[in-house]
Design a protein around this motif. Structure first.
Motif, PDB file in Angstrom:
ATOM      1  N   ILE A  10      83.924  34.629 -68.382  1.00 11.84           N
ATOM      2  CA  ILE A  10      83.288  35.907 -68.732  1.00 11.84           C
ATOM      3  C   ILE A  10      82.487  36.315 -67.502  1.00 11.84           C
ATOM      4  CG2 ILE A  10      81.669  37.110 -70.260  1.00 11.84           C
ATOM      5  CD1 ILE A  10      82.177  35.040 -72.388  1.00 11.84           C
ATOM      6  N   ASN A  11      82.990  37.306 -66.784  1.00  8.61           N
ATOM      7  CA  ASN A  11      82.315  37.726 -65.558  1.00  8.61           C
ATOM      8  C   ASN A  11      82.034  39.225 -65.635  1.00  8.61           C
ATOM      9  OD1 ASN A  11      82.974  35.109 -64.090  1.00  8.61           O
ATOM     10  ND2 ASN A  11      85.029  35.833 -64.562  1.00  8.61           N
ATOM     11  N   ARG A  12      80.797  39.576 -65.383  1.00 11.13           N
ATOM     12  CA  ARG A  12      80.448  41.002 -65.405  1.00 11.13           C
ATOM     13  C   ARG A  12      80.516  41.525 -63.970  1.00 11.13           C
ATOM     14  NH1 ARG A  12      78.734  44.388 -69.066  1.00 11.13           N
ATOM     15  NH2 ARG A  12      78.498  42.831 -70.707  1.00 11.13           N
ATOM     16  N   ILE A  13      81.390  42.527 -63.753  1.00 15.92           N
ATOM     17  CA  ILE A  13      81.479  43.058 -62.387  1.00 15.92           C
ATOM     18  C   ILE A  13      81.008  44.522 -62.378  1.00 15.92           C
ATOM     19  CG2 ILE A  13      83.294  41.487 -61.559  1.00 15.92           C
ATOM     20  CD1 ILE A  13      85.276  43.808 -61.926  1.00 15.92           C
ATOM     21  N   PRO A  14      80.367  44.896 -61.257  1.00 17.14           N
ATOM     22  CA  PRO A  14      79.833  46.263 -61.193  1.00 17.14           C
ATOM     23  C   PRO A  14      80.957  47.298 -61.062  1.00 17.14           C
ATOM     24  CG  PRO A  14      79.334  45.031 -59.175  1.00 17.14           C
ATOM     25  CD  PRO A  14      80.057  44.096 -60.072  1.00 17.14           C
ATOM     26  N   THR A  15      80.776  48.446 -61.674  1.00 22.79           N
ATOM     27  CA  THR A  15      81.741  49.550 -61.557  1.00 22.79           C
ATOM     28  C   THR A  15      80.953  50.833 -61.313  1.00 22.79           C
ATOM     29  OG1 THR A  15      81.636  49.861 -63.948  1.00 22.79           O
ATOM     30  CG2 THR A  15      83.486  48.578 -63.133  1.00 22.79           C
ATOM     31  N   ILE A  16      81.666  51.859 -60.851  1.00 25.54           N
ATOM     32  CA  ILE A  16      81.035  53.179 -60.707  1.00 25.54           C
ATOM     33  C   ILE A  16      81.674  54.092 -61.746  1.00 25.54           C
ATOM     34  CG2 ILE A  16      80.632  55.151 -59.161  1.00 25.54           C
ATOM     35  CD1 ILE A  16      79.171  52.664 -58.174  1.00 25.54           C
ATOM     36  N   ARG A  17      80.868  54.692 -62.589  1.00 25.29           N
ATOM     37  CA  ARG A  17      81.399  55.591 -63.624  1.00 25.29           C
ATOM     38  C   ARG A  17      81.859  56.907 -62.999  1.00 25.29           C
ATOM     39  NH1 ARG A  17      76.401  54.314 -66.256  1.00 25.29           N
ATOM     40  NH2 ARG A  17      76.649  52.526 -67.628  1.00 25.29           N
ATOM     41  N   GLU A  18      82.601  57.700 -63.811  1.00 21.17           N
ATOM     42  CA  GLU A  18      83.120  58.984 -63.310  1.00 21.17           C
ATOM     43  C   GLU A  18      82.005  59.899 -62.812  1.00 21.17           C
ATOM     44  OE1 GLU A  18      85.727  60.989 -66.022  1.00 21.17           O
ATOM     45  OE2 GLU A  18      87.182  59.354 -65.922  1.00 21.17           O
ATOM     46  N   ASP A  19      80.847  59.794 -63.478  1.00 23.85           N
ATOM     47  CA  ASP A  19      79.729  60.669 -63.075  1.00 23.85           C
ATOM     48  C   ASP A  19      78.939  60.097 -61.890  1.00 23.85           C
ATOM     49  OD1 ASP A  19      78.344  58.570 -64.143  1.00 23.85           O
ATOM     50  OD2 ASP A  19      77.401  59.684 -65.772  1.00 23.85           O
ATOM     51  N   GLY A  20      79.455  59.018 -61.280  1.00 26.45           N
ATOM     52  CA  GLY A  20      78.832  58.449 -60.086  1.00 26.45           C
ATOM     53  C   GLY A  20      77.761  57.407 -60.384  1.00 26.45           C
ATOM     54  N   THR A  21      77.378  57.221 -61.640  1.00 33.36           N
ATOM     55  CA  THR A  21      76.350  56.227 -61.950  1.00 33.36           C
ATOM     56  C   THR A  21      76.957  54.823 -61.986  1.00 33.36           C
ATOM     57  OG1 THR A  21      76.697  56.502 -64.318  1.00 33.36           O
ATOM     58  CG2 THR A  21      74.942  57.841 -63.318  1.00 33.36           C
ATOM     59  N   GLU A  22      76.073  53.837 -61.848  1.00 24.83           N
ATOM     60  CA  GLU A  22      76.547  52.455 -61.821  1.00 24.83           C
ATOM     61  C   GLU A  22      76.720  51.888 -63.231  1.00 24.83           C
ATOM     62  OE1 GLU A  22      73.891  50.152 -59.424  1.00 24.83           O
ATOM     63  OE2 GLU A  22      74.389  51.308 -57.625  1.00 24.83           O
ATOM     64  N   GLY A  23      77.827  51.203 -63.451  1.00 28.09           N
ATOM     65  CA  GLY A  23      78.061  50.557 -64.734  1.00 28.09           C
ATOM     66  C   GLY A  23      78.578  49.154 -64.487  1.00 28.09           C
TER      67      GLY A  23
END
Ligand code: NDP
Length: 290
Positions: free
Chosen positions: A231-244
């Motif tokens: 179970i690894n949480r990796i950072p993503t960038i949402r469509e609106d540019g915010t970090e998820g």
């Protein structure tokens, strides 16, 4: 494309069966199984795991109690809480959510849980019994993994199984459970020389490492059963540019699914089965105390 082993669906059907079972147990013994969960501090991941466990208990109709202690709680106070639950006639299972804050000796805490109520199966008494092949409480994640492999209908006996990871809570116990089912088992770890080649020999591959997408298609034997525990949480960038962020396993699912015969997804694979096995273990503890 390999068949997905749907941990969520398998969990749901097992939990539906447990609902019935718990109604029958209450009729027979005059009370329901009861799980006590202790959480220390505010770690968000631990909070979310604990929430999942309490929700599952309520789904199957089991009694549960959540004991919340502050981050700076004295070790003595935690041990006292466990001692009270050990003595409580109506508590069948005791789980202390790990990890614990640094000032608390985790081993001392695990050792203090009465062996008959050790729903996680982490107490040295249960671990010893597991390795001796005696009746014991089997740790939830390894137990769930075996159920998932068995759900495929493949024969484990005689197969070559490779477990990547040698932790006390996943790698080692799952290797023992596979050995008990007559697989030929290799345990790989960070010092394994040619990990890719070792993994390629596996008919059953269990990845329990904690490294996002580290096992690719090139490390999987065509037709293998692949169980992804990571179970690894990796950072993503949402469509609106915010970090998820999003969850991924240790296996690169997209490439591996093309070569495996059966594969577990992350999320929705081993995670839900772990919680469901906790419910099963609580019922077993309840029965062993009657
Ligand atoms: P640990 O960190 O305790 O163990 C990780 C193991 O992976 C170690 O044995 C380590 O080897 C090995 N390892 C690390 N790097 C490599 C590498 N590059 N190559 C080969 N082996 C490597 O983790 P856990 O067993 O507790 O958990 C593993 C994963 O499973 C985590 O992502 C965790 O979140 C997840 N997990 C999921 C659960 C679920 O319900 N789905 C339940 C429990 C865990 P060494 O011993 O040599 O250091």
């Amino acid at each position: 494309m390999g068949t997905i082993i749907d941990g969520k669906a398998l969990s749901l059907s097992l939990k539906e069966e447990m609902k019935e079972r718990i109604i029958n147990l209450e009729n027979e013994y005059g009370r329901k199984p009861r799980l006590a969960v202790i959480i220390v501090g505010d770690n968000p991941a631990s909070r979310s795991y604990v929430r999942g466990k309490i929700n599952a208990a309520s789904f199957v109709g089991m009694d549960s109690v959540l004991v919340e202690l502050p981050e700076d709680v004295e070790e003595r106070k935690l041990l006292e809480t466990i001692d009270n639950l050990n003595r409580d006639e109506n508590t069948d299972g005791i789980l202390v959510q790990l990890p614990l804050p640094r000032h608390i000796d985790e081993e001392k805490v695990i050792d203090s849980i009465c062996i008959e109520k050790d729903v996680d199966g982490f107490h040295p008494g249960n671990v010893a019994k597991l390795w001796l092949g005696r009746k014991c409480i089997i740790p939830c994640t390894p137990k769930g993994i075996i159920k998932m492999i068995e759900s495929t209908g493949i024969e484990i006996s005689g197969k070559k199984a490779v477990v990547v990871g040698r932790s006390n809570i996943v790698g080692k116990p799952v290797a023992k459970l596979l050995l008990d089912r007559n697989a030929t088992v290799t345990i790989a770890h960070s010092r394994t020389r040619d990990l890719a080649q070792t993994c390629r020999e596996a008919d059953i591959l269990v990845a329990a490492v904690g490294k996002p997408n580290m096992i690719g298609a090139d490390m999987i034997k065509p037709g293998a059963v692949v169980i992804d525990v990571g179970i690894n949480r990796i950072p993503t960038i949402r469509e609106d540019g915010t970090e998820g962020s999003r969850l991924v396993g240790d296996v690169d699912f997209d490439s591996a699914a093309g070569i495996a015969s059966f594969i577990t997804p992350v999320p929705g694979g081993v995670g839900p089965m772990t919680i469901t096995m906790l419910m099963e273990n609580t019922i077993e503890c309840f029965l062993s105390r009657q």
